[in-house]
Design a protein around this motif. Structure first.
Motif, PDB file in Angstrom:
ATOM      1  N   VAL A 176       0.864  -1.181   0.000  1.00 35.39           N
ATOM      2  CA  VAL A 176       0.000   0.000   0.000  1.00 35.39           C
ATOM      3  C   VAL A 176       0.897   1.227   0.000  1.00 35.39           C
ATOM      4  N   ALA A 177       0.322   2.384  -0.305  1.00 42.30           N
ATOM      5  CA  ALA A 177       1.111   3.618  -0.444  1.00 42.30           C
ATOM      6  C   ALA A 177       1.446   4.181   0.935  1.00 42.30           C
ATOM      7  N   VAL A 178       2.393   3.535   1.617  1.00 40.26           N
ATOM      8  CA  VAL A 178       2.664   3.882   3.015  1.00 40.26           C
ATOM      9  C   VAL A 178       3.236   5.288   3.178  1.00 40.26           C
ATOM     10  N   VAL A 179       3.976   5.793   2.202  1.00 43.27           N
ATOM     11  CA  VAL A 179       4.520   7.146   2.336  1.00 43.27           C
ATOM     12  C   VAL A 179       3.385   8.163   2.336  1.00 43.27           C
ATOM     13  N   ASP A 180       2.434   7.999   1.440  1.00 40.16           N
ATOM     14  CA  ASP A 180       1.274   8.879   1.419  1.00 40.16           C
ATOM     15  C   ASP A 180       0.479   8.777   2.726  1.00 40.16           C
ATOM     16  N   ILE A 181       0.266   7.552   3.198  1.00 36.02           N
ATOM     17  CA  ILE A 181      -0.518   7.362   4.416  1.00 36.02           C
ATOM     18  C   ILE A 181       0.185   7.997   5.615  1.00 36.02           C
ATOM     19  N   PHE A 182       1.483   7.719   5.762  1.00 36.91           N
ATOM     20  CA  PHE A 182       2.226   8.306   6.878  1.00 36.91           C
ATOM     21  C   PHE A 182       2.266   9.830   6.764  1.00 36.91           C
ATOM     22  N   THR A 183       2.406  10.345   5.543  1.00 39.81           N
ATOM     23  CA  THR A 183       2.418  11.795   5.367  1.00 39.81           C
ATOM     24  C   THR A 183       1.081  12.386   5.790  1.00 39.81           C
ATOM     25  N   GLY A 184      -0.008  11.713   5.439  1.00 42.00           N
ATOM     26  CA  GLY A 184      -1.320  12.177   5.875  1.00 42.00           C
ATOM     27  C   GLY A 184      -1.445  12.208   7.382  1.00 42.00           C
ATOM     28  N   LEU A 185      -0.923  11.176   8.047  1.00 40.56           N
ATOM     29  CA  LEU A 185      -1.004  11.144   9.504  1.00 40.56           C
ATOM     30  C   LEU A 185      -0.110  12.207  10.136  1.00 40.56           C
ATOM     31  N   TYR A 186       1.118  12.390   9.605  1.00 42.28           N
ATOM     32  CA  TYR A 186       1.977  13.465  10.104  1.00 42.28           C
ATOM     33  C   TYR A 186       1.308  14.820   9.888  1.00 42.28           C
ATOM     34  N   ALA A 187       0.632  14.983   8.750  1.00 38.46           N
ATOM     35  CA  ALA A 187      -0.060  16.247   8.490  1.00 38.46           C
ATOM     36  C   ALA A 187      -1.139  16.494   9.533  1.00 38.46           C
ATOM     37  N   ALA A 188      -1.927  15.457   9.838  1.00 39.55           N
ATOM     38  CA  ALA A 188      -2.985  15.617  10.837  1.00 39.55           C
ATOM     39  C   ALA A 188      -2.392  15.975  12.199  1.00 39.55           C
ATOM     40  N   VAL A 189      -1.296  15.310  12.578  1.00 40.02           N
ATOM     41  CA  VAL A 189      -0.650  15.612  13.859  1.00 40.02           C
ATOM     42  C   VAL A 189      -0.127  17.045  13.873  1.00 40.02           C
ATOM     43  N   GLY A 190       0.542  17.433  12.788  1.00 41.63           N
ATOM     44  CA  GLY A 190       1.092  18.783  12.709  1.00 41.63           C
ATOM     45  C   GLY A 190       0.013  19.847  12.745  1.00 41.63           C
ATOM     46  N   ILE A 191      -1.081  19.596  12.041  1.00 41.93           N
ATOM     47  CA  ILE A 191      -2.192  20.550  12.024  1.00 41.93           C
ATOM     48  C   ILE A 191      -2.762  20.724  13.428  1.00 41.93           C
ATOM     49  N   LEU A 192      -2.962  19.632  14.137  1.00 39.22           N
ATOM     50  CA  LEU A 192      -3.537  19.730  15.476  1.00 39.22           C
ATOM     51  C   LEU A 192      -2.600  20.448  16.439  1.00 39.22           C
ATOM     52  N   ALA A 193      -1.289  20.218  16.288  1.00 42.38           N
ATOM     53  CA  ALA A 193      -0.322  20.934  17.127  1.00 42.38           C
ATOM     54  C   ALA A 193      -0.373  22.435  16.837  1.00 42.38           C
ATOM     55  N   ALA A 194      -0.476  22.790  15.550  1.00 44.43           N
ATOM     56  CA  ALA A 194      -0.533  24.207  15.170  1.00 44.43           C
ATOM     57  C   ALA A 194      -1.835  24.853  15.632  1.00 44.43           C
ATOM     58  N   VAL A 195      -2.930  24.093  15.598  1.00 48.38           N
ATOM     59  CA  VAL A 195      -4.207  24.614  16.097  1.00 48.38           C
ATOM     60  C   VAL A 195      -4.114  24.855  17.610  1.00 48.38           C
ATOM     61  N   ARG A 196      -3.451  23.938  18.310  1.00 51.85           N
ATOM     62  CA  ARG A 196      -3.248  24.130  19.765  1.00 51.85           C
ATOM     63  C   ARG A 196      -2.473  25.426  20.026  1.00 51.85           C
ATOM     64  N   HIS A 197      -1.425  25.665  19.235  1.00 51.02           N
ATOM     65  CA  HIS A 197      -0.640  26.893  19.376  1.00 51.02           C
ATOM     66  C   HIS A 197      -1.487  28.108  19.027  1.00 51.02           C
ATOM     67  N   ARG A 198      -2.294  27.998  17.973  1.00 47.92           N
ATOM     68  CA  ARG A 198      -3.167  29.107  17.564  1.00 47.92           C
ATOM     69  C   ARG A 198      -4.170  29.444  18.669  1.00 47.92           C
ATOM     70  N   ASP A 199      -4.717  28.406  19.292  1.00 52.48           N
ATOM     71  CA  ASP A 199      -5.702  28.639  20.345  1.00 52.48           C
ATOM     72  C   ASP A 199      -5.067  29.327  21.552  1.00 52.48           C
ATOM     73  N   ALA A 200      -3.768  29.054  21.774  1.00 54.26           N
ATOM     74  CA  ALA A 200      -3.089  29.638  22.924  1.00 54.26           C
ATOM     75  C   ALA A 200      -2.586  31.054  22.659  1.00 54.26           C
ATOM     76  N   THR A 201      -2.249  31.344  21.389  1.00 50.31           N
ATOM     77  CA  THR A 201      -1.593  32.621  21.073  1.00 50.31           C
ATOM     78  C   THR A 201      -2.368  33.489  20.089  1.00 50.31           C
ATOM     79  N   GLY A 202      -3.300  32.897  19.368  1.00 51.08           N
ATOM     80  CA  GLY A 202      -3.998  33.638  18.321  1.00 51.08           C
ATOM     81  C   GLY A 202      -3.274  33.637  16.997  1.00 51.08           C
ATOM     82  N   GLU A 203      -2.087  33.038  16.956  1.00 55.73           N
ATOM     83  CA  GLU A 203      -1.269  33.034  15.740  1.00 55.73           C
ATOM     84  C   GLU A 203      -1.415  31.730  14.962  1.00 55.73           C
TER      85      GLU A 203
END
Length: 407
Positions: A176-203
């Motif tokens: 299966v296309a594991v690089v695409d799948i892992f990239t999607g999961l890293y993207a979701a993790v990164g997005i949620l971390a950035a949203v957490r930072h945005r919620d704390a700082t507004g940025e």
């Protein structure tokens, strides 16, 4: 009760697999995902079949199984972003979204005024994630990137497949296309971390995610095997570079996986396999010594394993607490009682197919369970709903956009 991400709105400009896998993961957890697609065509994967979902008469629908695998829980809005009117709609949406996700080539959206700099000026709190083959900078930044070629370039194929000296030995991609799948999961993790930072700082902030970076990261122990020794590991087929015995062994009627992870398990295995003497042999008593002497040990284990059928071995080894398992085809996977018990396959209502199957998100929340999933949308299924409810366009404005081919 809503999902954990209820209230989060994602503007998804991605297509194919890595980006859609990320947005599907977010949608599963309650985010509202607005999938932007080309009018009349949509995501390329809609046509990546057969197989396709069937209608009530047994005929193929327009929804390929590939597309269905990565677009659950989204709303489809068709917009021609090459036209000023379409770009204006995207900007209005971005002003009301928390996240933008895209996988255009480097600079591909800047010419439309839909890059991070442009959208950040409208919405400073936006989290903008770009997925490319090689990242936003560096000598390869303008190259296209596809899972298969990244598995090769990123070293995964060099450690996957049988050795050259074996019959048919050659580098192999994962099934299966594991690089695409892992990239999607890293993207979701990164997005949620950035949203957490945005919620704390507004940025808000920009996330630059590359398939090659992900492939290099998930080399895991194999990457460290090289970095600590300077010696590139080779292909071992189903064997493990750091653990023995940890591979597929032939039985009287097929194959079985042995995953002996420590010396105690090896001793138990030897006892039930009738090769007790090997556990006391100094060449095999510890994992370090077993790895050093795998060439003499593995043939001895093979001789023992072919004496019984796979199911008999599993019954014996499980009783002795030796990790093992069959090599199942997918029909056996989905018929497995544990897989069934975990409610892995679900059926979702679909406008033309009646019901379509989906493989459920594996995350089990105790307080915000994943529920109320919806089938992957038909092309443009939610265009008028999104434009009316989110962008607040009138019926006349929507009709005008449709008349000039923007939606």
């Amino acid at each position: 009760m809503g999902g954990a991400l209820t209230g989060l709105r994602v503007l998804d400009l991605s297509r194919v697999l890595a980006g859609p896998w990320a947005s599907q993961t977010l949608a599963d957890m309650g985010a509202e995902v607005i999938k932007i697609e080309r009018p009349g065509a949509g995501d390329d994967t809609r046509g990546w079949g057969p197989p396709y979902a069937k209608d009530s008469a047994g005929n193929d629908t327009s929804e390929a199984a590939y597309y269905l695998s990565a677009n659950r829980g989204k709303k489809s809005l068709t917009i021609d972003i090459t036209k000023p009117e379409g770009q204006d709609v995207i900007r209005q949406l971005a002003a009301k979204c928390d996240v933008v996700l895209e996988n255009f080539k480097v600079g591909g959206l800047a010419k439309y005024g839909l890059d991070y700099t442009s959208l950040c000026a409208i919405n400073p709190g936006i989290v903008y994630c770009s997925i490319t083959g090689f990242g936003q900078d560096g000598p390869y930044k303008d190259r296209p990137g596809y899972d298969f070629m990244i598995q090769a370039m990123g070293g995964l194929m060099s450690v996957t497949g049988a050795p050259d000296q074996d019959t048919g030995g050659q580098p192999m991609k994962v099934g299966v296309a594991v690089v695409d799948i892992f990239t999607g999961l890293y993207a979701a993790v990164g997005i949620l971390a950035a949203v957490r930072h945005r919620d704390a700082t507004g940025e808000g902030q920009y996330i630059d995610l590359a398939l090659l970076d992900v492939q290099t990261a998930i080399l895991a122990n194999q990457g460290m095997n090289f970095l600590t020794t300077g010696k590139a590991p080779g292909r071992l087929g189903n064997a493990h570079p750091n653990i023995v015995p940890y591979e597929a062994f032939p039985t009287a009627d097929g194959y079985i996986i042995l995953a002996v992870g420590n010396d105690s398990q090896f001793k138990s295995f030897c006892a039930v396999a009738g090769i007790d003497h090997l556990a006391d042999d100094e060449r095999y008593a510890t994992n370090r010594s077993r790895v050093a002497h795998r060439e003499t040990l593995v043939p001895l284990i093979r001789q023992a394993m072919v004496m019984k059928a796979t199911d008999d071995w599993i019954a014996i080894l499980e009783t002795a607490n030796v990790p093992c398992g069959p090599i199942n085809t997918l029909d056996r996977v989905f018929d497995n009682p544990q897989v069934k018990h975990r409610d892995t396959v679900r059926y979702l209502d679909h406008p033309t197919a009646g019901k379509v199957p989906t493989v459920a998100n594996p995350i089990k929340f105790s307080k915000t369970p994943i529920m109320d999933e919806t089938a992957p949308p038909m092309l443009g299924q939610h265009s008028e709903e999104v434009l009316r409810e989110t962008v607040k366009l009138s019926d006349e404005q929507i009709a005008q956009l449709r008349a000039i081919g923007i939606i």
